[in-house]
Design a protein around this motif. Structure first.
Motif, PDB file in Angstrom:
ATOM      1  N   ALA A 155      10.418   5.872 -14.591  1.00  0.00           N
ATOM      2  CA  ALA A 155      10.340   6.032 -13.140  1.00  0.00           C
ATOM      3  C   ALA A 155       9.080   5.363 -12.600  1.00  0.00           C
ATOM      4  CB  ALA A 155      10.346   7.514 -12.779  1.00  0.00           C
ATOM      5  N   PRO A 156       9.157   4.701 -11.459  1.00  0.00           N
ATOM      6  CA  PRO A 156       7.961   4.036 -10.904  1.00  0.00           C
ATOM      7  C   PRO A 156       6.925   5.053 -10.455  1.00  0.00           C
ATOM      8  CG  PRO A 156       9.779   3.947  -9.351  1.00  0.00           C
ATOM      9  CD  PRO A 156      10.343   4.507 -10.615  1.00  0.00           C
ATOM     10  N   PHE A 157       5.692   4.594 -10.430  1.00  0.00           N
ATOM     11  CA  PHE A 157       4.583   5.436  -9.989  1.00  0.00           C
ATOM     12  C   PHE A 157       4.663   5.641  -8.482  1.00  0.00           C
ATOM     13  CE2 PHE A 157       0.279   5.352  -8.148  1.00  0.00           C
ATOM     14  CZ  PHE A 157      -0.187   6.559  -8.642  1.00  0.00           C
ATOM     15  N   GLU A 158       4.340   6.854  -8.026  1.00  0.00           N
ATOM     16  CA  GLU A 158       4.372   7.168  -6.597  1.00  0.00           C
ATOM     17  C   GLU A 158       2.947   7.277  -6.075  1.00  0.00           C
ATOM     18  OE1 GLU A 158       6.648  10.596  -5.659  1.00  0.00           O
ATOM     19  OE2 GLU A 158       8.568   9.549  -5.814  1.00  0.00           O
ATOM     20  N   ILE A 159       2.652   6.489  -5.047  1.00  0.00           N
ATOM     21  CA  ILE A 159       1.328   6.485  -4.435  1.00  0.00           C
ATOM     22  C   ILE A 159       1.267   7.604  -3.400  1.00  0.00           C
ATOM     23  CG2 ILE A 159      -0.274   5.137  -3.025  1.00  0.00           C
ATOM     24  CD1 ILE A 159       0.851   2.640  -4.286  1.00  0.00           C
ATOM     25  N   PRO A 160       0.219   8.411  -3.414  1.00  0.00           N
ATOM     26  CA  PRO A 160       0.122   9.485  -2.412  1.00  0.00           C
ATOM     27  C   PRO A 160       0.049   8.921  -0.996  1.00  0.00           C
ATOM     28  CG  PRO A 160      -1.439   9.818  -4.212  1.00  0.00           C
ATOM     29  CD  PRO A 160      -0.883   8.448  -4.384  1.00  0.00           C
ATOM     30  N   ASP A 161       0.670   9.647  -0.072  1.00  0.00           N
ATOM     31  CA  ASP A 161       0.624   9.217   1.332  1.00  0.00           C
ATOM     32  C   ASP A 161      -0.801   9.218   1.869  1.00  0.00           C
ATOM     33  OD1 ASP A 161       3.350   9.005   1.247  1.00  0.00           O
ATOM     34  OD2 ASP A 161       3.704  11.010   2.066  1.00  0.00           O
ATOM     35  N   SER A 162      -1.656  10.088   1.302  1.00  0.00           N
ATOM     36  CA  SER A 162      -3.034  10.149   1.790  1.00  0.00           C
ATOM     37  C   SER A 162      -3.767   8.842   1.545  1.00  0.00           C
ATOM     38  CB  SER A 162      -3.773  11.299   1.111  1.00  0.00           C
ATOM     39  OG  SER A 162      -3.771  11.114  -0.298  1.00  0.00           O
ATOM     40  N   LYS A 163      -3.543   8.220   0.374  1.00  0.00           N
ATOM     41  CA  LYS A 163      -4.218   6.955   0.087  1.00  0.00           C
ATOM     42  C   LYS A 163      -3.693   5.846   0.989  1.00  0.00           C
ATOM     43  CE  LYS A 163      -6.897   6.350  -2.322  1.00  0.00           C
ATOM     44  NZ  LYS A 163      -8.358   6.318  -2.084  1.00  0.00           N
ATOM     45  N   VAL A 164      -2.400   5.835   1.260  1.00  0.00           N
ATOM     46  CA  VAL A 164      -1.846   4.830   2.175  1.00  0.00           C
ATOM     47  C   VAL A 164      -2.444   5.000   3.560  1.00  0.00           C
ATOM     48  CG1 VAL A 164       0.278   3.906   3.186  1.00  0.00           C
ATOM     49  CG2 VAL A 164       0.292   4.771   0.843  1.00  0.00           C
ATOM     50  N   GLY A 165      -2.552   6.247   4.007  1.00  0.00           N
ATOM     51  CA  GLY A 165      -3.120   6.479   5.333  1.00  0.00           C
ATOM     52  C   GLY A 165      -4.585   6.110   5.418  1.00  0.00           C
ATOM     53  N   GLN A 166      -5.354   6.377   4.362  1.00  0.00           N
ATOM     54  CA  GLN A 166      -6.777   6.038   4.379  1.00  0.00           C
ATOM     55  C   GLN A 166      -6.983   4.528   4.447  1.00  0.00           C
ATOM     56  OE1 GLN A 166      -8.543   7.874   0.978  1.00  0.00           O
ATOM     57  NE2 GLN A 166      -8.347   9.953   1.776  1.00  0.00           N
ATOM     58  N   LEU A 167      -6.276   3.793   3.618  1.00  0.00           N
ATOM     59  CA  LEU A 167      -6.440   2.342   3.612  1.00  0.00           C
ATOM     60  C   LEU A 167      -5.909   1.719   4.895  1.00  0.00           C
ATOM     61  CD1 LEU A 167      -5.525   1.509  -0.096  1.00  0.00           C
ATOM     62  CD2 LEU A 167      -7.768   1.804   0.928  1.00  0.00           C
ATOM     63  N   ASP A 168      -4.839   2.280   5.446  1.00  0.00           N
ATOM     64  CA  ASP A 168      -4.309   1.755   6.706  1.00  0.00           C
ATOM     65  C   ASP A 168      -5.284   2.018   7.845  1.00  0.00           C
ATOM     66  OD1 ASP A 168      -1.469   2.383   8.846  1.00  0.00           O
ATOM     67  OD2 ASP A 168      -2.496   0.519   8.386  1.00  0.00           O
ATOM     68  N   ALA A 169      -5.864   3.219   7.875  1.00  0.00           N
ATOM     69  CA  ALA A 169      -6.856   3.521   8.912  1.00  0.00           C
ATOM     70  C   ALA A 169      -8.099   2.656   8.756  1.00  0.00           C
ATOM     71  CB  ALA A 169      -7.222   5.005   8.863  1.00  0.00           C
ATOM     72  N   LEU A 170      -8.492   2.401   7.504  1.00  0.00           N
ATOM     73  CA  LEU A 170      -9.642   1.539   7.263  1.00  0.00           C
ATOM     74  C   LEU A 170      -9.371   0.117   7.751  1.00  0.00           C
ATOM     75  CD1 LEU A 170     -12.451   1.878   5.831  1.00  0.00           C
ATOM     76  CD2 LEU A 170     -11.399   0.775   3.862  1.00  0.00           C
ATOM     77  N   LEU A 171      -8.152  -0.357   7.542  1.00  0.00           N
ATOM     78  CA  LEU A 171      -7.784  -1.701   7.997  1.00  0.00           C
ATOM     79  C   LEU A 171      -7.774  -1.772   9.518  1.00  0.00           C
ATOM     80  CD1 LEU A 171      -6.860  -4.525   7.113  1.00  0.00           C
ATOM     81  CD2 LEU A 171      -4.512  -3.674   7.179  1.00  0.00           C
ATOM     82  N   HIS A 172      -7.248  -0.730  10.175  1.00  0.00           N
ATOM     83  CA  HIS A 172      -7.267  -0.716  11.639  1.00  0.00           C
ATOM     84  C   HIS A 172      -8.700  -0.638  12.165  1.00  0.00           C
ATOM     85  CE1 HIS A 172      -2.884   0.206  11.677  1.00  0.00           C
ATOM     86  NE2 HIS A 172      -2.963  -0.369  12.855  1.00  0.00           N
ATOM     87  N   GLY A 173      -9.531   0.152  11.495  1.00  0.00           N
ATOM     88  CA  GLY A 173     -10.909   0.284  11.959  1.00  0.00           C
ATOM     89  C   GLY A 173     -11.738  -0.970  11.797  1.00  0.00           C
ATOM     90  N   SER A 174     -11.328  -1.870  10.910  1.00  0.00           N
ATOM     91  CA  SER A 174     -12.091  -3.101  10.717  1.00  0.00           C
ATOM     92  C   SER A 174     -11.997  -4.043  11.910  1.00  0.00           C
ATOM     93  CB  SER A 174     -11.608  -3.819   9.454  1.00  0.00           C
ATOM     94  OG  SER A 174     -10.284  -4.292   9.624  1.00  0.00           O
ATOM     95  N   GLY A 175     -10.906  -3.962  12.669  1.00  0.00           N
ATOM     96  CA  GLY A 175     -10.714  -4.878  13.790  1.00  0.00           C
ATOM     97  C   GLY A 175     -10.117  -6.211  13.397  1.00  0.00           C
ATOM     98  N   ALA A 176      -9.807  -6.416  12.109  1.00  0.00           N
ATOM     99  CA  ALA A 176      -9.234  -7.692  11.684  1.00  0.00           C
ATOM    100  C   ALA A 176      -7.818  -7.867  12.205  1.00  0.00           C
ATOM    101  CB  ALA A 176      -9.252  -7.785  10.161  1.00  0.00           C
ATOM    102  N   LEU A 177      -7.066  -6.765  12.326  1.00  0.00           N
ATOM    103  CA  LEU A 177      -5.687  -6.875  12.806  1.00  0.00           C
ATOM    104  C   LEU A 177      -5.634  -7.357  14.253  1.00  0.00           C
ATOM    105  CD1 LEU A 177      -4.031  -3.697  11.252  1.00  0.00           C
ATOM    106  CD2 LEU A 177      -3.821  -6.072  10.513  1.00  0.00           C
ATOM    107  N   GLU A 178      -6.630  -7.005  15.039  1.00  0.00           N
ATOM    108  CA  GLU A 178      -6.645  -7.466  16.432  1.00  0.00           C
ATOM    109  C   GLU A 178      -6.774  -8.987  16.497  1.00  0.00           C
ATOM    110  OE1 GLU A 178      -9.827  -5.432  18.279  1.00  0.00           O
ATOM    111  OE2 GLU A 178      -9.017  -3.414  17.892  1.00  0.00           O
ATOM    112  N   LEU A 179      -7.650  -9.554  15.676  1.00  0.00           N
ATOM    113  CA  LEU A 179      -7.790 -11.012  15.651  1.00  0.00           C
ATOM    114  C   LEU A 179      -6.523 -11.679  15.141  1.00  0.00           C
ATOM    115  CD1 LEU A 179     -11.412 -11.361  14.224  1.00  0.00           C
ATOM    116  CD2 LEU A 179     -10.687 -11.632  16.593  1.00  0.00           C
ATOM    117  N   ILE A 180      -5.909 -11.077  14.128  1.00  0.00           N
ATOM    118  CA  ILE A 180      -4.690 -11.662  13.567  1.00  0.00           C
ATOM    119  C   ILE A 180      -3.558 -11.617  14.583  1.00  0.00           C
ATOM    120  CG2 ILE A 180      -2.944 -11.361  11.782  1.00  0.00           C
ATOM    121  CD1 ILE A 180      -5.164 -10.381   9.935  1.00  0.00           C
ATOM    122  N   ASP A 181      -3.397 -10.495  15.267  1.00  0.00           N
ATOM    123  CA  ASP A 181      -2.329 -10.400  16.269  1.00  0.00           C
ATOM    124  C   ASP A 181      -2.546 -11.389  17.408  1.00  0.00           C
ATOM    125  OD1 ASP A 181      -1.190  -8.412  14.765  1.00  0.00           O
ATOM    126  OD2 ASP A 181      -2.081  -6.766  15.927  1.00  0.00           O
TER     127      ASP A 181
END
Length: 609
Positions: A24-50
């Motif tokens: 069975a494949p490994f399951e990543i906790p939703d908490s880690k996905v949320g932390q990294l996603d929030a960190l990416l949004h907080g960087s402001g890089a997505l605004e420049l990319i969009d």
């Protein structure tokens, strides 16, 4: 002897048997996905990319945010920035809530063709990003002829307005991805005891592809790559060069000032990253990374660099770094040690201005020394004594740097507490001979301050009998103070540094800070996230390599933060969640079953009421 009871129990024996590894494949906790996603949004890089992707023809496709979050997850769990690993992470290792956040379809509803189609969407999404930021779009799937590749290489060097803008946006995205972890640590107060010392180095980033072939007239697939030669190595590494800034620290000359076990007061994070062609813009890239730290309010301390930065033109490295408030601590090549030149009559000895009458044996104490002799100064008693005997002859700082970066230096024989006795100075300035005074030999301070305890400047016997006219003396001997402005030394200004070379104060700053930068390089090229392994970042082109390397540095910084908090015993869990919520800029209205809010972009407040 009787056997243990566990050996006689079949049930306990079956429980102790090793379990087979599940498929069975490994399951990543939703908490880690949320932390990294929030960190990416907080960087402001997505605004420049969009902003860069807005208005492009064709369907929007898979959001770039999904691919970048997948890359961070792949780096965190698999130490790889390959898009193939991102596909497996997004399709096989995410739970249903996280798939809903990122717009990933349920893998159970996809057949082989559906999985292949989703994989192609990931590749096309990343390709849209690299195409929008590339100054010169060319075929990156084959080796171009040398003349066609030269046009693409020129696009990374010319002054065309649109190409310069794209290069600036790419660098800004890289800066934001790297500095988001620095913001996170700074907001938690982890840099509270940091003095602002920085170690800078340029390290090779090998390319997966072959070098250009002159016989066939073909360029490399990595058209902007080149040969990087490390110090002391005659074999080059084909790839790019990465300029890295690392938060470093100096040590106390007599050991750690605090009792007990010595621990680091701050995490040694990577503070800046610039990817470039080897040998290009080494100094300006460092100045750019230092400038990005100014808005964070960090103190400007000591900047330690190797000999590659000593060779930089002063206007490209030394002068801008000093204007930012940093003190330079440099090393020299074998041919540059000893007396390097003169300025207003003063000798430039290993980066420090000194009395023009300094004894030759002391001024040339490091002349011809190789690197092994310099590194082994602790075992060379004679060299250490000569370095210590130099100190009284150096010009002393009278006024610190002003807004223009100009400093005032004074003759070592002038002032209320001279460090040497100079007959020439006494004659030119008509200093009367000191009156005999009783000295308490048991008072160390009184005996050290007495004229007889200070070295005497060796004046030629002819000058003692027939003093030279004042106009024929060196400028520093005519007036006791001189002003040194940025660039006054001309080509020699690149050698000037703020601590006496090989002096204990120089070793107190240079050796540990160089150890910090080499330690960071070791962690970045270890068995974990290895930036020296090109198989971990197979995407073609400098744009893709810049984005992937920035994500690798971001993930490595997160690991360094975790290791540092575990080593120092700092409680990090609640602090990280609070800091990420602060970076996200909004308080979520609902939470998932694991207590982590679903990641959302920052919400703009409604002001229509």
């Amino acid at each position: 002897m009787s056997r243990p009871r566990a050996w006689r129990s079949p049930e306990k024996i079956r429980k102790c048997r090793p379990r087979p590894v599940t498929d069975a494949p490994f399951e990543i906790p939703d908490s880690k996905v949320g932390q990294l996603d929030a960190l990416l949004h907080g960087s402001g890089a997505l605004e420049l990319i969009d902003t860069e992707l807005a208005g492009r023809p064709g369907p929007d496709g898979l959001p770039v945010r999904t691919v970048l979050v997948g890359l961070l997850l792949s780096l965190h769990y698999h130490r790889s920035a390959s898009l193939a690993d991102v596909c497996r992470v997004l399709l096989d290792e995410l739970r249903a809530p996280a798939r809903g956040w990122l717009g990933v379809p349920d893998p159970g509803s996809l057949d082989d063709h559906g999985r292949h189609a989703f994989t192609r969407r990931i590749y096309r999404s990343f390709d849209r990003l690299t195409t929008a930021l590339d100054p010169f779009r060319c075929d990156r799937r084959r080796r171009l002829p040398a003349d066609e590749a030269a046009l693409a290489v020129a696009a990374w060097e010319d002054t065309d307005a649109e190409r310069m803008r794209r290069r600036a946006v790419l660098q800004e995205i890289s800066d934001r991805l790297v500095l988001t972890t620095v913001h996170l640590a700074h907001r938690r107060g982890l840099f509270k005891g940091w003095r602002g010392d920085i170690g800078v180095d340029t390290t090779p980033v090998p390319a997966w592809h072959h070098e250009p072939c002159k016989q066939r007239g073909l360029a490399s697939v990595e058209i902007t790559a080149g040969w990087h030669y490390c110090a002391g190595s005659s074999e080059g590494v084909f790839g790019h060069s990465a300029t890295l800034l690392v938060a470093a620290s100096r040590r106390h000359p007599s050991g750690h000032s605090q009792a007990g076990k010595r621990v680091s007061r701050h995490p040694q994070l990577v503070l800046g990253l610039v990817l470039d062609t080897p040998g290009k813009r080494i100094g300006p890239n460092t100045v750019h990374a230092l400038t990005k730290l100014v808005p964070l309010g960090f103190p400007a301390g000591i900047l330690a660099s190797d000999r590659a930065y000593t060779d930089q033109v002063s206007e490209h490295f030394a002068q801008p770094a000093r204007r930012l408030g940093y003190q330079l601590v440099l090393d020299y090549k074998k041919v540059h040690r000893g007396v390097q030149g003169t300025h207003q009559g003063a000798l430039l000895v290993d980066g420090s201005l000194a009395c023009p009458a300094m004894p030759t044996a002391l001024a040339q104490a490091t002349l011809g020394l190789d690197d092994e002799a310099v590194r082994g100064i602790d075992d060379n008693t004679r060299l250490r004594e000569q370095i210590a005997a130099r100190e009284p002859y150096f010009l002393r700082l009278k006024e610190s740097a002003d807004k223009r970066g100009a400093i005032r230096l004074q003759c070592p024989a002038s002032g209320p507490s001279p460090s040497v006795a100079c007959p020439r100075f006494n004659q030119v300035h008509q200093i009367p001979a000191p009156r005999p005074a009783v000295v308490d030999l048991t008072n160390r301070r009184a005996t050290t301050a007495h004229t007889a305890a200070k070295p005497t400047i060796p004046i030629p016997q002819v000058e003692r009998l027939r003093p030279l006219p004042t106009k024929e003396l060196p400028r520093i001997c005519q007036k006791p103070t001189i002003t040194v402005r940025p660039g006054d030394l001309g080509k020699l200004d690149k050698f000037r540094q703020d601590r006496h070379y090989l002096h204990p104060t120089w070793q107190d700053a240079y050796q540990p800070e160089r150890a910090n930068i080499e330690g960071a390089n070791g962690r970045l090229k270890s068995h974990g996230i290895n930036i020296a392994d090109p198989s971990k970042r197979l995407a073609h082109g400098r744009v893709a390599q810049t984005v992937l390397l920035a994500l690798m540095i971001c993930s490595a910084n997160l690991q360094m933060l975790f290791s540092w908090t575990q080593t120092t015993g700092t409680t990090a869990n609640s602090g990280i969640v609070d800091a990420i919520t602060e970076l996200e800029g909004t308080a979520p209205a609902s939470t998932t079953a694991n207590g982590l809010p679903p990641p959302q972009p920052p919400v703009t407040a409604d002001t229509s009421r």
